[in-house]
Design an enzyme around this catalytic site. Sequence first.
Site: not given
Length: 356
Positions: A222, A250, A252-253, A273-274, A276
Site C-alpha cells: 500500500t 473484502r 481492509g483498513d 500499511t500492513g 489490514g
Amino acid sequence: MKRALIFFSFVLFLACKEQPKEAAETSVSKNENTRTEQVENTFGIVIHGGAGTILKKNMTPEKEAEYKAKLEEAIRVGHTILKNGGTSLEAVEKTINILEDSPLFNAGKGAVFTSEGSNELDASIMDGSTLNAGAVAGVKTVKNPINLAKEVMLNSPHVLLSGSGAEQFAKTQHLELVDPSYFFTENRMKALERVKEKEKNKEANQTTAFYDPVIRNAKFGTVGCAALDKNGNLAAGTSTGGMTNKKWNRIGDSPIIGAGTYANNATCAVSSTGWGEYFIRGMVAHDISAMMEYKGISLKEATSEVIQKKLTALGGTGGIVAIDRNGNVSMEFNTEGMYRATMNADGQLTIGIYKE
Ligand code: ASP
C-alpha cells in the site's frame, strides 16, 4: 461604597479562578513537546510504499534503485507544493498520485488481484484542520482512487462510498476513469497464481493463509502520505489494492478513517500499511492520535507504543508513517522492512527500505 466593595470582590474572584488554569497550561507546556507552541512556518512530509518481509537478500540493486527513485520522485512533488505554500491536502494527494501511477506499489496501476482476477481499489484522505474525511472502497475503474476520496470529502455529504455507487459519483466529479484492464500487471498476476497454488495445496483457511510466508507477503505494498503545511495544517492519505487473493469484496483498513488514515491538527497525521484486519481492530491511526491527546505523550512515544506493543501483541504486522504539528516524523514498523521516505523544511531527504 457598597458597590465598590462588590466590584472589588468580583475582580478578586475572577483572578483566583483564572490562576489554576494558567498554572496547568504552563506545566503541560513544560512537560511535553507535543504541547509546546507550534514551530512557525515549518513544514514536512513523510511517505510509505508498504511494509512487509522486505529483505536485502531478495532485492537486486536495480530493483532497489528503482524503488528509491520512485519514492524520491513522489516525495519531492509533495515537498515542492508545501515549500511553495500549498496545502498539506494537496501535497498528500499529488504525492500519492505518483505512487498510484507506478506499477511498483500496490495501489492504482500496481494494484494486486482479487481471487476472481479483478482489481478492487480502496483509498482515504483526512484533513486535520476540519476533521473532514473522504474514502472509497472496492472501485474498479478509477485511475487514482485518492482523488475520488478527496472528492467524497469535499463534494459529497458522506465519508465512505463503495463499489459502483462510488464510480457513479466519480463520473459526476469528472475524474479519470479507465478500463479495468489498465490495472493488469504481469507481476501481480503471477503473485495471485502463486498464492492460489499454495492455498490449493494446504486446504488453507483464512488464518493458515496468513501465516504462509508467500501468502502473507503477497498482501503488502500500500502507499500513504502524511504532511504538515506552513499554516500548521496536517493531512494524511492512503491508497491500496488491498491484499492478493482477497474474496467476498473484502475491505481492509486503508479506506477506514481511524484505522488506515487519521489526521488532527491538535496531534498528528498518520497513514498505515500492513495486515489490514489488525489495523481495523486496533484502530491504529486514531489510537496514535488519541494517545498523544489523552496522555500528552510525543509522536515517537505514541507510535512506538501502538506499533511495537499494542499491534504486535494483537498479532498484527505492518507500520505507519506520521508527522506531528511541529514537523516531527515517525516511521515505525514491526516487519522486516517498509518502503519509506521523509523530507523536512530544510530539504533534508531520508529514504529507507530495510530495518536500520
Ligand atoms: N493494509 C492494506 C490492506 O489490508 C494492505 C497493505 O497495507 O499493504 O488492505
